[in-house]
Write a protein that holds these residues in place. Structure first.
Motif, mmCIF file in Angstrom:
data_model
loop_
_atom_site.group_PDB
_atom_site.id
_atom_site.type_symbol
_atom_site.label_atom_id
_atom_site.label_comp_id
_atom_site.label_asym_id
_atom_site.label_seq_id
_atom_site.Cartn_x
_atom_site.Cartn_y
_atom_site.Cartn_z
ATOM 1 N N LEU A 1 0.823 -1.212 0.000
ATOM 2 C CA LEU A 1 0.000 0.000 0.000
ATOM 3 C C LEU A 1 0.855 1.259 0.000
ATOM 4 C CD1 LEU A 1 -2.890 -0.995 2.448
ATOM 5 C CD2 LEU A 1 -3.134 -0.354 0.027
ATOM 6 N N LYS A 2 2.049 1.153 0.636
ATOM 7 C CA LYS A 2 2.932 2.318 0.714
ATOM 8 C C LYS A 2 3.351 2.806 -0.668
ATOM 9 C CE LYS A 2 5.105 1.596 5.200
ATOM 10 N NZ LYS A 2 6.176 0.734 5.735
ATOM 11 N N PHE B 1 -3.732 1.816 -8.535
ATOM 12 C CA PHE B 1 -5.160 1.973 -8.224
ATOM 13 C C PHE B 1 -5.946 2.400 -9.456
ATOM 14 C CE2 PHE B 1 -3.404 3.016 -3.893
ATOM 15 C CZ PHE B 1 -3.948 1.918 -3.243
ATOM 16 N N THR B 2 -7.182 1.946 -9.524
ATOM 17 C CA THR B 2 -8.134 2.461 -10.507
ATOM 18 C C THR B 2 -9.475 2.611 -9.804
ATOM 19 O OG1 THR B 2 -8.649 0.202 -11.190
ATOM 20 C CG2 THR B 2 -7.107 1.424 -12.582
ATOM 21 N N LEU B 3 -10.406 3.253 -10.479
ATOM 22 C CA LEU B 3 -11.765 3.350 -9.938
ATOM 23 C C LEU B 3 -12.726 2.639 -10.877
ATOM 24 C CD1 LEU B 3 -11.891 7.086 -8.764
ATOM 25 C CD2 LEU B 3 -11.619 5.050 -7.342
ATOM 26 N N HIS B 4 -13.667 1.922 -10.281
ATOM 27 C CA HIS B 4 -14.795 1.407 -11.041
ATOM 28 C C HIS B 4 -16.027 2.210 -10.634
ATOM 29 C CE1 HIS B 4 -13.254 -2.784 -12.477
ATOM 30 N NE2 HIS B 4 -12.486 -1.790 -12.871
ATOM 31 N N TYR B 5 -17.038 2.159 -11.486
ATOM 32 C CA TYR B 5 -18.216 2.997 -11.246
ATOM 33 C C TYR B 5 -19.489 2.167 -11.333
ATOM 34 C CZ TYR B 5 -14.966 6.853 -11.717
ATOM 35 O OH TYR B 5 -13.909 7.714 -11.529
ATOM 36 N N GLN B 6 -20.362 2.340 -10.339
ATOM 37 C CA GLN B 6 -21.633 1.606 -10.327
ATOM 38 C C GLN B 6 -22.811 2.588 -10.327
ATOM 39 O OE1 GLN B 6 -22.569 -0.917 -6.896
ATOM 40 N NE2 GLN B 6 -23.639 -2.357 -8.237
ATOM 41 N N SER B 7 -23.753 2.321 -11.232
ATOM 42 C CA SER B 7 -24.897 3.216 -11.412
ATOM 43 C C SER B 7 -25.891 3.152 -10.252
ATOM 44 C CB SER B 7 -25.651 2.847 -12.688
ATOM 45 O OG SER B 7 -24.770 2.795 -13.777
ATOM 46 N N GLN B 8 -26.557 4.277 -10.032
ATOM 47 C CA GLN B 8 -27.638 4.377 -9.041
ATOM 48 C C GLN B 8 -28.881 4.914 -9.761
ATOM 49 O OE1 GLN B 8 -25.640 7.105 -6.347
ATOM 50 N NE2 GLN B 8 -24.737 5.429 -5.174
ATOM 51 N N ARG C 1 -10.266 0.154 -6.778
ATOM 52 C CA ARG C 1 -9.704 -1.156 -7.149
ATOM 53 C C ARG C 1 -8.190 -1.087 -7.079
ATOM 54 N NH1 ARG C 1 -13.951 -2.277 -5.952
ATOM 55 N NH2 ARG C 1 -15.693 -3.107 -7.156
ATOM 56 N N TRP C 2 -7.597 -2.139 -6.489
ATOM 57 C CA TRP C 2 -6.135 -2.185 -6.385
ATOM 58 C C TRP C 2 -5.625 -3.424 -7.095
ATOM 59 C CZ3 TRP C 2 -2.969 -3.786 -1.464
ATOM 60 C CH2 TRP C 2 -1.585 -3.641 -1.737
ATOM 61 N N HIS C 3 -4.787 -3.219 -8.098
ATOM 62 C CA HIS C 3 -4.110 -4.329 -8.742
ATOM 63 C C HIS C 3 -2.636 -4.242 -8.398
ATOM 64 C CE1 HIS C 3 -2.753 -7.285 -11.607
ATOM 65 N NE2 HIS C 3 -4.004 -7.607 -11.852
ATOM 66 N N SER C 4 -2.235 -5.032 -7.392
ATOM 67 C CA SER C 4 -0.857 -4.995 -6.916
ATOM 68 C C SER C 4 0.051 -5.822 -7.817
ATOM 69 C CB SER C 4 -0.815 -5.536 -5.478
ATOM 70 O OG SER C 4 0.418 -6.150 -5.210
ATOM 71 N N ALA C 5 1.268 -5.293 -8.062
ATOM 72 C CA ALA C 5 2.231 -6.007 -8.900
ATOM 73 C C ALA C 5 2.553 -7.369 -8.298
ATOM 74 C CB ALA C 5 3.500 -5.172 -9.066
ATOM 75 N N GLU C 6 2.750 -7.418 -6.983
ATOM 76 C CA GLU C 6 3.101 -8.691 -6.343
ATOM 77 C C GLU C 6 1.905 -9.587 -6.101
ATOM 78 O OE1 GLU C 6 5.465 -5.973 -3.524
ATOM 79 O OE2 GLU C 6 4.284 -5.540 -5.306
ATOM 80 N N LEU C 7 0.782 -8.985 -5.702
ATOM 81 C CA LEU C 7 -0.347 -9.787 -5.200
ATOM 82 C C LEU C 7 -1.477 -9.966 -6.196
ATOM 83 C CD1 LEU C 7 -0.456 -7.920 -1.776
ATOM 84 C CD2 LEU C 7 0.362 -10.267 -2.098
ATOM 85 N N GLY C 8 -1.428 -9.249 -7.296
ATOM 86 C CA GLY C 8 -2.572 -9.283 -8.211
ATOM 87 C C GLY C 8 -3.700 -8.432 -7.649
#
Ligand code: C2E
Ligand code: CA
Ligand code: CA
Ligand code: CA
Length: 279
Positions: free
Chosen positions: A30-31, A39-46, A62-69
């Motif tokens: 996380l550091k 990081f990216t953002l996803h969007y959900q409709s209301q 959304r977090w896609h880590s290089a080490e952890l996926g």
């Protein structure tokens, strides 16, 4: 006995060590996640229930880590809150969501309400509303198109500070929603003291409304109570037509859930709602 003791350690210690190692990997990951652009953002409709109209969109991290996926938010947000990493991450979320939301507002969705999750940790920062004001100004984003979703904090000592910050936020013209209502620490105290426009009922309470009369009753009561206080209710986690029909009968204002749309990347949201006018 000695044997039992050894068995117990034999089973337990490595597991605990693994859990601790996992946590350390997350903390370290996380550091550097921000600078590595993971990081990216996803969007959900209301949607408004009565009309079926799209009224808002929630940004979900959304977090896609290089080490952890890919790491689910439920696994890393509590850790980010504990270490304080949520402060810079939360700032990135707000800035990115506002930037994206601005494009949608300009390209055909002028009334879209952009909802962003804010951690209780962020509300304890006296500078938060000031920071928000600067961001809105820099990006020329209409304050009335922004809603911050906040969850009740266990840290009651910080209630006064959070309340002060919330008043400042509303003073900017930004809306507030009480998130995850109906579970955990949610209480009627926060509902009546804080300037919320919307109450979001947690998905765990929506899940069984079609089979569990008690849950249905609780949801109906929340809708009535919120209405009396001039607040709108948004139900999250709506997955079936029948859940939606019940919520309609209860007088619930708006809905969000897999039935109507999953969280998707920004480009996909644009394609679905902007009819080829770009993202
Ligand atoms: P939340 O704010 O209560 O968000 C709703 C969660 O329910 C999201 O999970 C969403 O993907 C999921 N969901 C939506 N519709 C349905 C449905 O019909 N059925 C089911 N089963 N689930 C549905 P997600 O994206 O994994 O996020 C989990 C939590 O992580 C969020 O819960 C929120 O508390 C936190 N979170 C996400 N993004 C952020 C962020 O940018 N900042 C902060 N502070 N917290 C965030
Ligand atoms: Ca939320
Ligand atoms: Ca939440
Ligand atoms: Ca929730």
């Amino acid at each position: 006995s000695k044997k039992e003791g050894r068995d117990r350690y034999g089973k337990f210690q490595p597991q605990q060590r693994m859990a601790a190692e996992q946590t350390n990997i997350l903390i370290n990951g996380l550091k550097s996640a921000l600078e590595k652009d993971e990081f990216t953002l996803h969007y959900q409709s209301q949607f408004e229930l009565r009309t079926g109209r799209l009224i808002g969109v929630e940004a979900l991290l959304r977090w896609h880590s290089a080490e952890l996926g890919p790491v689910p938010p439920g696994n890393f947000i509590p850790i980010a809150e504990e270490t304080g990493a949520i402060i810079p991450i939360g700032e990135w979320v707000l800035r990115s969501a506002i930037e994206q939301g601005k494009r949608w507002i300009q390209s055909g969705l002028p009334e879209l309400l952009l909802s962003v999750n804010v951690s209780p940790r962020q509300l304890q920062d006296r500078q938060f509303a000031g920071l928000l004001a600067v961001m809105l100004m820099e990006q020329d984003f209409p304050a009335g198109n922004l809603c911050l979703e906040i969850t009740e904090s266990y840290a009651i000592e910080d209630m006064e500070q959070s309340l002060q910050v919330c008043r400042e936020i509303v003073g900017l013209g930004v809306k507030l929603a009480l998130d995850d209502f109906g579970i955990g620490y949610s209480s009627l105290g926060m509902l009546s003291r804080f300037p919320f426009r919307t109450v979001k009922i947690d998905k765990s309470l929506i899940r069984d409304i079609d089979s569990n009369p008690y849950d249905a009753d609780v949801v109906q009561t929340i809708v009535k109570l919120s209405g009396n206080k001039g607040m709108e209710v948004l139900a999250e986690g709506v997955e079936t037509e029948w859940q939606m029909e019940l919520l309609r009968r209860f007088g619930c204002h708006s809905v969000q859930g897999y039935l109507l749309g999953r969280p998707v990347p920004a480009a996909e949201f644009g394609k679905a709602h902007l009819l080829g006018r770009g993202e």
